[in-house]
Design a protein around this motif. Structure first.
Motif, short mmCIF file in Angstrom:
data_model
loop_
_atom_site.label_atom_id
_atom_site.label_comp_id
_atom_site.label_asym_id
_atom_site.label_seq_id
_atom_site.Cartn_x
_atom_site.Cartn_y
_atom_site.Cartn_z
N ASP A 1 -9.37 7.01 -2.52
CA ASP A 1 -8.18 6.35 -1.96
C ASP A 1 -8.31 6.04 -0.48
O ASP A 1 -7.42 5.42 0.09
CB ASP A 1 -6.94 7.22 -2.16
CG ASP A 1 -6.47 7.20 -3.61
OD1 ASP A 1 -6.97 6.36 -4.38
OD2 ASP A 1 -5.61 8.02 -3.95
N GLU B 1 -8.92 1.15 0.63
CA GLU B 1 -8.14 0.33 -0.29
C GLU B 1 -8.60 -1.12 -0.19
O GLU B 1 -9.13 -1.56 0.82
CB GLU B 1 -6.65 0.39 0.09
CG GLU B 1 -6.03 1.75 -0.03
CD GLU B 1 -5.63 2.10 -1.45
OE1 GLU B 1 -5.55 3.28 -1.75
OE2 GLU B 1 -5.42 1.16 -2.24
N ARG C 1 -2.43 6.36 4.74
CA ARG C 1 -2.67 7.64 4.06
C ARG C 1 -2.14 8.80 4.91
O ARG C 1 -1.43 9.68 4.41
CB ARG C 1 -4.16 7.83 3.79
CG ARG C 1 -4.45 9.14 3.06
CD ARG C 1 -5.88 9.48 3.11
NE ARG C 1 -6.23 9.61 4.53
CZ ARG C 1 -7.34 10.14 4.97
NH1 ARG C 1 -8.24 10.55 4.14
NH2 ARG C 1 -7.57 10.24 6.26
N MET D 1 0.83 -1.20 0.00
CA MET D 1 0.00 0.00 0.00
C MET D 1 0.88 1.26 0.00
O MET D 1 0.59 2.22 -0.73
CB MET D 1 -0.93 0.02 1.21
CG MET D 1 -1.95 1.14 1.15
SD MET D 1 -2.97 1.28 2.62
CE MET D 1 -3.78 -0.28 2.64
N ARG E 1 0.95 4.23 -2.75
CA ARG E 1 0.74 5.63 -2.37
C ARG E 1 1.89 6.50 -2.87
O ARG E 1 1.68 7.60 -3.36
CB ARG E 1 0.62 5.77 -0.86
CG ARG E 1 -0.56 5.09 -0.27
CD ARG E 1 -1.71 6.02 -0.22
NE ARG E 1 -2.81 5.34 0.47
CZ ARG E 1 -4.01 5.82 0.53
NH1 ARG E 1 -4.28 6.97 -0.01
NH2 ARG E 1 -4.95 5.16 1.14
N SER F 1 -5.81 1.55 6.16
CA SER F 1 -5.65 2.44 5.01
C SER F 1 -5.54 3.89 5.44
O SER F 1 -4.74 4.66 4.89
CB SER F 1 -6.83 2.29 4.04
OG SER F 1 -6.84 1.00 3.49
N THR F 2 -6.32 4.27 6.42
CA THR F 2 -6.29 5.64 6.92
C THR F 2 -4.94 5.96 7.55
O THR F 2 -4.38 7.04 7.35
CB THR F 2 -7.44 5.87 7.92
OG1 THR F 2 -8.68 5.65 7.25
CG2 THR F 2 -7.41 7.28 8.48
#
Length: 185
Positions: free
Chosen positions: A107, A110, A87, A39, A43, A83-84
Protein backbone atom coordinates in the motif's frame (compact mmCIF):
# COMPACT_ATOMS: atom_id res chain seq x y z
CA UNK A 1 -4.36 11.44 -19.39
CA UNK A 2 -1.87 8.71 -18.60
CA UNK A 3 -0.91 8.52 -14.92
CA UNK A 4 2.80 9.18 -15.43
CA UNK A 5 1.98 12.22 -17.59
CA UNK A 6 -0.38 13.51 -14.93
CA UNK A 7 2.24 12.95 -12.23
CA UNK A 8 4.83 14.83 -14.32
CA UNK A 9 2.42 17.74 -14.75
CA UNK A 10 1.74 17.83 -11.01
CA UNK A 11 5.46 17.65 -10.28
CA UNK A 12 6.10 20.55 -12.66
CA UNK A 13 3.45 22.64 -10.88
CA UNK A 14 4.80 21.75 -7.44
CA UNK A 15 8.37 22.65 -8.47
CA UNK A 16 7.10 26.02 -9.72
CA UNK A 17 5.07 26.49 -6.53
CA UNK A 18 8.11 25.81 -4.36
CA UNK A 19 9.90 28.47 -6.42
CA UNK A 20 7.10 30.93 -5.54
CA UNK A 21 4.59 30.57 -8.42
CA UNK A 22 1.19 30.98 -6.76
CA UNK A 23 -0.79 30.13 -9.89
CA UNK A 24 1.10 26.85 -10.26
CA UNK A 25 0.48 26.06 -6.60
CA UNK A 26 -3.24 26.66 -7.01
CA UNK A 27 -3.30 24.42 -10.12
CA UNK A 28 -1.40 21.72 -8.24
CA UNK A 29 -3.78 21.76 -5.27
CA UNK A 30 -6.90 21.78 -7.45
CA UNK A 31 -5.59 18.90 -9.55
CA UNK A 32 -4.28 16.75 -6.71
CA UNK A 33 -7.22 17.11 -4.29
CA UNK A 34 -9.57 14.67 -6.12
CA UNK A 35 -6.71 12.15 -6.21
CA UNK A 36 -6.10 12.59 -2.48
CA UNK A 37 -9.83 12.27 -1.75
CA UNK A 38 -10.08 9.02 -3.71
CA UNK A 39 -6.98 7.65 -2.02
CA UNK A 40 -8.28 8.60 1.45
CA UNK A 41 -11.59 6.88 0.71
CA UNK A 42 -9.77 3.72 -0.36
CA UNK A 43 -7.61 3.84 2.77
CA UNK A 44 -10.66 4.26 5.02
CA UNK A 45 -12.27 1.29 3.34
CA UNK A 46 -9.17 -0.90 3.65
CA UNK A 47 -8.66 0.06 7.32
CA UNK A 48 -12.31 -0.44 8.17
CA UNK A 49 -12.74 3.22 9.06
CA UNK A 50 -15.98 5.08 8.40
CA UNK A 51 -16.08 6.83 5.03
CA UNK A 52 -16.72 10.08 6.91
CA UNK A 53 -13.07 10.00 8.06
CA UNK A 54 -11.84 10.46 4.47
CA UNK A 55 -12.50 14.18 4.25
CA UNK A 56 -10.76 14.82 7.57
CA UNK A 57 -7.76 12.89 6.28
CA UNK A 58 -7.79 14.94 3.05
CA UNK A 59 -7.73 18.19 5.01
CA UNK A 60 -4.87 16.94 7.17
CA UNK A 61 -2.99 15.86 4.03
CA UNK A 62 -3.48 19.24 2.35
CA UNK A 63 -2.13 20.98 5.44
CA UNK A 64 0.83 18.60 5.54
CA UNK A 65 1.56 19.16 1.86
CA UNK A 66 1.46 22.90 2.41
CA UNK A 67 3.72 22.81 5.43
CA UNK A 68 6.11 20.14 4.12
CA UNK A 69 6.19 20.85 0.38
CA UNK A 70 9.83 21.89 0.68
CA UNK A 71 10.72 18.35 1.83
CA UNK A 72 9.71 16.76 -1.49
CA UNK A 73 12.78 15.86 -3.53
CA UNK A 74 12.02 17.09 -7.08
CA UNK A 75 14.34 14.41 -8.46
CA UNK A 76 12.01 11.70 -7.11
CA UNK A 77 8.49 10.75 -8.22
CA UNK A 78 5.66 12.72 -6.65
CA UNK A 79 3.16 9.86 -6.34
CA UNK A 80 4.95 7.88 -3.61
CA UNK A 81 5.53 11.09 -1.62
CA UNK A 82 1.80 11.91 -1.74
CA UNK A 83 0.86 8.29 -0.96
CA UNK A 84 3.12 8.30 2.07
CA UNK A 85 1.55 11.48 3.42
CA UNK A 86 -1.96 10.03 2.98
CA UNK A 87 -0.91 6.77 4.65
CA UNK A 88 0.70 8.60 7.58
CA UNK A 89 -2.30 10.90 8.11
CA UNK A 90 -4.63 7.90 7.97
CA UNK A 91 -2.53 6.14 10.60
CA UNK A 92 -2.56 9.29 12.75
CA UNK A 93 -6.35 9.41 12.46
CA UNK A 94 -6.68 5.76 13.41
CA UNK A 95 -4.32 6.20 16.38
CA UNK A 96 -6.38 9.10 17.67
CA UNK A 97 -9.38 6.78 17.57
CA UNK A 98 -7.46 4.08 19.44
CA UNK A 99 -7.36 1.46 16.70
CA UNK A 100 -4.50 -0.85 15.83
CA UNK A 101 -3.35 -0.21 12.27
CA UNK A 102 -1.25 -2.53 10.14
CA UNK A 103 -0.20 -1.18 6.76
CA UNK A 104 0.85 -3.71 4.11
CA UNK A 105 4.00 -2.72 2.25
CA UNK A 106 2.09 -3.01 -1.04
CA UNK A 107 0.00 0.00 0.00
CA UNK A 108 2.98 2.33 0.16
CA UNK A 109 2.95 3.05 -3.57
CA UNK A 110 -0.47 3.74 -4.99
CA UNK A 111 -1.37 4.25 -8.59
CA UNK A 112 -2.34 7.76 -9.53
CA UNK A 113 -5.98 7.08 -10.24
CA UNK A 114 -8.43 9.65 -8.99
CA UNK A 115 -12.08 10.41 -9.22
CA UNK A 116 -12.24 13.24 -11.72
CA UNK A 117 -15.23 14.78 -9.99
CA UNK A 118 -14.32 18.11 -8.45
CA UNK A 119 -16.37 19.09 -5.48
CA UNK A 120 -17.70 22.63 -6.02
CA UNK A 121 -18.41 22.91 -2.32
CA UNK A 122 -14.68 22.80 -1.47
CA UNK A 123 -14.25 26.47 -2.39
CA UNK A 124 -17.25 27.47 -0.29
CA UNK A 125 -15.94 25.45 2.68
CA UNK A 126 -12.57 27.20 2.43
CA UNK A 127 -14.17 30.64 2.29
CA UNK A 128 -16.47 29.84 5.23
CA UNK A 129 -13.55 28.64 7.37
CA UNK A 130 -11.30 31.56 6.38
CA UNK A 131 -14.05 34.00 7.35
CA UNK A 132 -13.79 32.67 10.92
CA UNK A 133 -10.13 33.70 11.23
CA UNK A 134 -9.17 37.12 12.55
CA UNK A 135 -6.93 39.52 10.65
CA UNK A 136 -4.00 39.38 10.01
CA UNK A 137 -4.20 35.55 10.14
CA UNK A 138 -6.93 35.44 7.47
CA UNK A 139 -4.94 37.77 5.21
CA UNK A 140 -1.76 35.71 5.71
CA UNK A 141 -3.48 32.39 4.92
CA UNK A 142 -5.20 33.84 1.86
CA UNK A 143 -1.98 35.39 0.65
CA UNK A 144 0.31 32.38 1.16
CA UNK A 145 -1.95 29.32 1.04
CA UNK A 146 -4.64 30.42 -1.40
CA UNK A 147 -2.87 32.86 -3.72
CA UNK A 148 0.61 31.34 -3.30
CA UNK A 149 2.39 34.57 -2.46
CA UNK A 150 5.78 34.06 -0.84
CA UNK A 151 6.31 34.59 2.87
CA UNK A 152 8.79 37.36 2.08
CA UNK A 153 6.29 39.26 -0.10
CA UNK A 154 3.48 38.76 2.40
CA UNK A 155 5.67 39.98 5.27
CA UNK A 156 6.70 43.03 3.27
CA UNK A 157 3.12 43.88 2.32
CA UNK A 158 1.92 43.54 5.93
CA UNK A 159 4.96 45.28 7.47
CA UNK A 160 5.76 42.16 9.50
CA UNK A 161 8.92 40.10 9.89
CA UNK A 162 9.10 36.83 7.96
CA UNK A 163 9.29 34.97 11.26
CA UNK A 164 6.12 36.63 12.53
CA UNK A 165 4.34 35.70 9.29
CA UNK A 166 5.48 32.07 9.61
CA UNK A 167 4.26 31.90 13.22
CA UNK A 168 0.92 33.50 12.31
CA UNK A 169 0.51 31.14 9.35
CA UNK A 170 1.27 28.09 11.48
CA UNK A 171 -1.20 29.18 14.17
CA UNK A 172 -3.85 30.01 11.57
CA UNK A 173 -3.50 26.61 9.88
CA UNK A 174 -3.81 24.87 13.27
CA UNK A 175 -6.91 26.94 13.99
CA UNK A 176 -8.39 26.07 10.58
CA UNK A 177 -7.75 22.38 11.15
CA UNK A 178 -9.44 22.55 14.57
CA UNK A 179 -12.39 24.49 13.13
CA UNK A 180 -12.77 21.98 10.34
CA UNK A 181 -12.66 19.02 12.74
CA UNK A 182 -15.20 20.64 15.09
CA UNK A 183 -17.54 21.42 12.19
CA UNK A 184 -17.42 17.82 10.99
CA UNK A 185 -17.69 15.99 14.28
Amino acid sequence: MHNSLREKEWATWLRAAIAGDGVAYQRFLQAVTPFLRAMARRRCESFGAPASEAEDVVQEVLLAIHLKRGTWDPARPLGPWLSTIVRNKMIDTMRRRGRLVAVPIEDVIETLEADEQADDLDHLDVERLLARLKDPQRDIVQSISVRGTSIRDTASRLNMSEGAVRVALHRALKTLAALYRSDNS
